[in-house]
Design a protein around this motif. Structure first.
Motif, PDB file in Angstrom:
ATOM      1  N   PRO A  41     -44.814 -14.581  25.586  1.00 14.87           N
ATOM      2  CA  PRO A  41     -44.265 -13.214  25.608  1.00 14.87           C
ATOM      3  C   PRO A  41     -43.722 -12.780  26.975  1.00 14.87           C
ATOM      4  O   PRO A  41     -42.708 -12.090  27.043  1.00 14.87           O
ATOM      5  N   THR A  42     -44.382 -13.186  28.046  1.00 12.35           N
ATOM      6  CA  THR A  42     -43.927 -12.793  29.383  1.00 12.35           C
ATOM      7  C   THR A  42     -42.602 -13.455  29.713  1.00 12.35           C
ATOM      8  O   THR A  42     -41.678 -12.797  30.209  1.00 12.35           O
ATOM      9  N   LEU A  43     -42.499 -14.745  29.438  1.00 11.25           N
ATOM     10  CA  LEU A  43     -41.250 -15.457  29.678  1.00 11.25           C
ATOM     11  C   LEU A  43     -40.138 -14.921  28.784  1.00 11.25           C
ATOM     12  O   LEU A  43     -39.009 -14.721  29.231  1.00 11.25           O
ATOM     13  N   ARG A  44     -40.479 -14.670  27.522  1.00 15.94           N
ATOM     14  CA  ARG A  44     -39.497 -14.122  26.572  1.00 15.94           C
ATOM     15  C   ARG A  44     -38.936 -12.795  27.080  1.00 15.94           C
ATOM     16  O   ARG A  44     -37.726 -12.565  27.066  1.00 15.94           O
ATOM     17  N   SER A  45     -39.832 -11.934  27.560  1.00 10.81           N
ATOM     18  CA  SER A  45     -39.410 -10.631  28.079  1.00 10.81           C
ATOM     19  C   SER A  45     -38.516 -10.781  29.306  1.00 10.81           C
ATOM     20  O   SER A  45     -37.513 -10.063  29.449  1.00 10.81           O
ATOM     21  N   ALA A  46     -38.862 -11.715  30.184  1.00 11.07           N
ATOM     22  CA  ALA A  46     -38.051 -11.942  31.391  1.00 11.07           C
ATOM     23  C   ALA A  46     -36.651 -12.428  31.016  1.00 11.07           C
ATOM     24  O   ALA A  46     -35.648 -11.956  31.570  1.00 11.07           O
ATOM     25  N   ILE A  47     -36.571 -13.347  30.066  1.00 13.28           N
ATOM     26  CA  ILE A  47     -35.262 -13.870  29.644  1.00 13.28           C
ATOM     27  C   ILE A  47     -34.456 -12.783  28.941  1.00 13.28           C
ATOM     28  O   ILE A  47     -33.239 -12.688  29.116  1.00 13.28           O
ATOM     29  N   GLN A  48     -35.133 -11.935  28.172  1.00 12.58           N
ATOM     30  CA  GLN A  48     -34.437 -10.824  27.518  1.00 12.58           C
ATOM     31  C   GLN A  48     -33.832  -9.877  28.555  1.00 12.58           C
ATOM     32  O   GLN A  48     -32.709  -9.394  28.385  1.00 12.58           O
ATOM     33  N   GLN A  49     -34.568  -9.620  29.635  1.00 10.68           N
ATOM     34  CA  GLN A  49     -34.059  -8.742  30.688  1.00 10.68           C
ATOM     35  C   GLN A  49     -32.850  -9.365  31.386  1.00 10.68           C
ATOM     36  O   GLN A  49     -31.855  -8.685  31.655  1.00 10.68           O
ATOM     37  N   ILE A  50     -32.927 -10.662  31.649  1.00 14.74           N
ATOM     38  CA  ILE A  50     -31.783 -11.370  32.254  1.00 14.74           C
ATOM     39  C   ILE A  50     -30.576 -11.282  31.333  1.00 14.74           C
ATOM     40  O   ILE A  50     -29.458 -10.997  31.763  1.00 14.74           O
ATOM     41  N   ARG A  51     -30.812 -11.519  30.027  1.00 17.06           N
ATOM     42  CA  ARG A  51     -29.718 -11.436  29.049  1.00 17.06           C
ATOM     43  C   ARG A  51     -29.117 -10.033  29.032  1.00 17.06           C
ATOM     44  O   ARG A  51     -27.893  -9.870  29.036  1.00 17.06           O
ATOM     45  N   ASN A  52     -29.970  -9.017  29.026  1.00 17.08           N
ATOM     46  CA  ASN A  52     -29.478  -7.638  28.996  1.00 17.08           C
ATOM     47  C   ASN A  52     -28.607  -7.335  30.218  1.00 17.08           C
ATOM     48  O   ASN A  52     -27.546  -6.708  30.090  1.00 17.08           O
ATOM     49  N   ASN A  53     -29.046  -7.781  31.388  1.00 20.81           N
ATOM     50  CA  ASN A  53     -28.260  -7.565  32.611  1.00 20.81           C
ATOM     51  C   ASN A  53     -26.921  -8.296  32.528  1.00 20.81           C
ATOM     52  O   ASN A  53     -25.889  -7.758  32.940  1.00 20.81           O
ATOM     53  N   ASP A  54     -26.943  -9.510  32.001  1.00 27.70           N
ATOM     54  CA  ASP A  54     -25.698 -10.271  31.857  1.00 27.70           C
ATOM     55  C   ASP A  54     -24.746  -9.600  30.864  1.00 27.70           C
ATOM     56  O   ASP A  54     -23.533  -9.616  31.050  1.00 27.70           O
ATOM     57  N   GLU A  55     -25.302  -9.021  29.796  1.00 29.80           N
ATOM     58  CA  GLU A  55     -24.457  -8.327  28.822  1.00 29.80           C
ATOM     59  C   GLU A  55     -23.757  -7.131  29.454  1.00 29.80           C
ATOM     60  O   GLU A  55     -22.579  -6.892  29.203  1.00 29.80           O
ATOM     61  N   VAL A  56     -24.471  -6.400  30.288  1.00 26.56           N
ATOM     62  CA  VAL A  56     -23.879  -5.248  30.979  1.00 26.56           C
ATOM     63  C   VAL A  56     -22.762  -5.728  31.915  1.00 26.56           C
ATOM     64  O   VAL A  56     -21.662  -5.167  31.924  1.00 26.56           O
ATOM     65  N   SER A  57     -23.032  -6.775  32.679  1.00 25.47           N
ATOM     66  CA  SER A  57     -22.021  -7.317  33.591  1.00 25.47           C
ATOM     67  C   SER A  57     -20.816  -7.850  32.829  1.00 25.47           C
ATOM     68  O   SER A  57     -19.672  -7.639  33.238  1.00 25.47           O
ATOM     69  N   GLN A  58     -21.075  -8.548  31.726  1.00 24.20           N
ATOM     70  CA  GLN A  58     -19.986  -9.106  30.927  1.00 24.20           C
ATOM     71  C   GLN A  58     -19.096  -8.001  30.396  1.00 24.20           C
ATOM     72  O   GLN A  58     -17.873  -8.105  30.421  1.00 24.20           O
ATOM     73  N   TYR A  59     -19.699  -6.909  29.926  1.00 25.42           N
ATOM     74  CA  TYR A  59     -18.900  -5.821  29.370  1.00 25.42           C
ATOM     75  C   TYR A  59     -18.054  -5.145  30.441  1.00 25.42           C
ATOM     76  O   TYR A  59     -16.885  -4.823  30.206  1.00 25.42           O
ATOM     77  N   LYS A  60     -18.618  -4.971  31.630  1.00 26.01           N
ATOM     78  CA  LYS A  60     -17.844  -4.379  32.728  1.00 26.01           C
ATOM     79  C   LYS A  60     -16.646  -5.271  33.088  1.00 26.01           C
ATOM     80  O   LYS A  60     -15.540  -4.784  33.288  1.00 26.01           O
TER      81      LYS A  60
END
Length: 83
Positions: A32-51
């Motif tokens: 769960p901890t690793l999953r959450s960390a990867i989800q946060q990285i993905r979320n940040n990348d999605e924001v950057s990708q959209y910009k």
């Protein structure tokens, strides 16, 4: 020197590939901890990708597909949901 358009499209392509990798990794992650960390990285990348997508679109570097009409959306939704 590489043109800006080529660089922007290359970065967009790389980020989209990374997002696919993150989605696959998240779906197979039991910790769960690793999953959450990867989800946060993905979320940040999605924001950057959209910009970056918005910049590319504004400069005419990227032309998305035409938006579907409401009846086309409903037809596809019906086909996928069986309704």
């Amino acid at each position: 020197m590489i043109q800006e358009k080529i660089m922007v499209n290359d970065v967009l392509s790389s980020v989209k590939s990374s997002l696919t990798f993150y989605a696959n990794t998240i779906s197979e992650c039991a910790n769960p901890t690793l999953r959450s960390a990867i989800q946060q990285i993905r979320n940040n990348d999605e924001v950057s990708q959209y910009k970056l997508f918005q910049i590319a679109q504004a400069k005419g570097y990227y032309k998305p597909a035409l938006m579907a009409k409401d009846d086309e959306i409903q037809q596809t939704k019906s086909q996928l949901t069986g309704q």
